[in-house]
Design a protein around this motif. Sequence first.
Motif, PDB file in Angstrom:
ATOM      1  N   ASP A  20       0.827  -1.207   0.000  1.00 45.00           N
ATOM      2  CA  ASP A  20       0.000   0.000   0.000  1.00 45.00           C
ATOM      3  C   ASP A  20       0.861   1.257   0.000  1.00 45.00           C
ATOM      4  O   ASP A  20       0.567   2.227  -0.711  1.00 45.00           O
ATOM      5  CB  ASP A  20      -0.925   0.003   1.216  1.00 45.00           C
ATOM      6  N   VAL A  24       1.021   4.103  -3.046  1.00 44.64           N
ATOM      7  CA  VAL A  24       0.784   5.528  -2.779  1.00 44.64           C
ATOM      8  C   VAL A  24       1.942   6.375  -3.299  1.00 44.64           C
ATOM      9  O   VAL A  24       1.754   7.489  -3.785  1.00 44.64           O
ATOM     10  CB  VAL A  24       0.570   5.767  -1.267  1.00 44.64           C
ATOM     11  N   HIS A 143      -1.786  11.557   4.936  1.00 38.88           N
ATOM     12  CA  HIS A 143      -3.070  10.862   4.783  1.00 38.88           C
ATOM     13  C   HIS A 143      -4.235  11.765   5.162  1.00 38.88           C
ATOM     14  O   HIS A 143      -5.217  11.312   5.757  1.00 38.88           O
ATOM     15  CB  HIS A 143      -3.109   9.578   5.611  1.00 38.88           C
ATOM     16  N   THR A 157      -9.280   1.735   1.040  1.00 40.10           N
ATOM     17  CA  THR A 157      -9.367   1.532  -0.411  1.00 40.10           C
ATOM     18  C   THR A 157      -9.689   2.840  -1.119  1.00 40.10           C
ATOM     19  O   THR A 157      -9.121   3.137  -2.184  1.00 40.10           O
ATOM     20  CB  THR A 157     -10.431   0.475  -0.746  1.00 40.10           C
ATOM     21  N   LYS A 160      -6.466   4.814  -1.280  1.00 41.64           N
ATOM     22  CA  LYS A 160      -5.526   4.278  -2.272  1.00 41.64           C
ATOM     23  C   LYS A 160      -5.953   4.652  -3.690  1.00 41.64           C
ATOM     24  O   LYS A 160      -5.103   4.995  -4.521  1.00 41.64           O
ATOM     25  CB  LYS A 160      -5.428   2.756  -2.135  1.00 41.64           C
ATOM     26  N   ARG A 164      -3.783   7.134  -6.088  1.00 38.51           N
ATOM     27  CA  ARG A 164      -3.314   6.712  -7.418  1.00 38.51           C
ATOM     28  C   ARG A 164      -3.645   7.760  -8.465  1.00 38.51           C
ATOM     29  O   ARG A 164      -2.848   8.026  -9.375  1.00 38.51           O
ATOM     30  CB  ARG A 164      -3.947   5.359  -7.781  1.00 38.51           C
ATOM     31  N   VAL A 182      -4.611  -0.732  -7.180  1.00 35.73           N
ATOM     32  CA  VAL A 182      -5.352  -0.554  -5.934  1.00 35.73           C
ATOM     33  C   VAL A 182      -5.793  -1.892  -5.346  1.00 35.73           C
ATOM     34  O   VAL A 182      -5.673  -2.116  -4.136  1.00 35.73           O
ATOM     35  CB  VAL A 182      -6.576   0.362  -6.152  1.00 35.73           C
TER      36      VAL A 182
END
Length: 230
Positions: A20, A24, A143, A157, A160, A164, A182
């Motif tokens: 993950d 990112v 984040h 999710t 992510k 992307r 993802v």
Amino acid sequence: MSLEVLLVEDDRELRSTLRDALVVEGYGVHTAASLSEAQALAAHAAPDLVILDLGLPDGDGQALLATLRRQRNIPVLVISARQADGQKIALLDAGADDYLVKPFSIGELLARMRVALRHRGTQLQASITHYENGQLTVDLASHRVQRAGEPQHLTPTEFKLLARLVRQAGQVVTHRQLLADVWGPEFTEHTHYLRLYMGQLRAKLEAEPGEPQLLLTEPGVGYRLAEPGA
């Protein structure tokens, strides 16, 4: 085109966490949980860098290092709980570019990856970690996602997927690429996942979800996040 990383780690939780984090950061990631799986991926996926755990269920990661060094000159970063100096020296002498002892921080891993890639002459594009357009602000490093100054709580999710798109803001990212990055390469045909999660993102981030101005659809191709400040 993003750089491709082969991540070899049998611990499911750590593998997921590292994958993950790498996605990112804009890397394409192939994962393997065993030596045999890693050998197959190394042969067919042509990664630009390998992150290699040693203690695998069907063998030692050092066997893959030996194979890679006979075939290709790509960076290999060993990650292991083994702390003995003799082990580290042996792996570095065998061709590993670096050796990280678990536990380590994501920031340290990313920094060592950049160093290893630079030593191979690979020029990395500046990492995009911040996006701002109208009322939407996204800070990937922390984040944090805000709309009109209010924090927006995204699922892992959703984050992510948004991250992307942020990495290629202003450019179309195909359905297949989004699904692979993802959810994983085995989900590249599950386009209904994208429709569902894109709808959820629009509901949280667009002023008028039915007439999106930021999370844009490119019919039959993929999705595009509007350019910053557009």
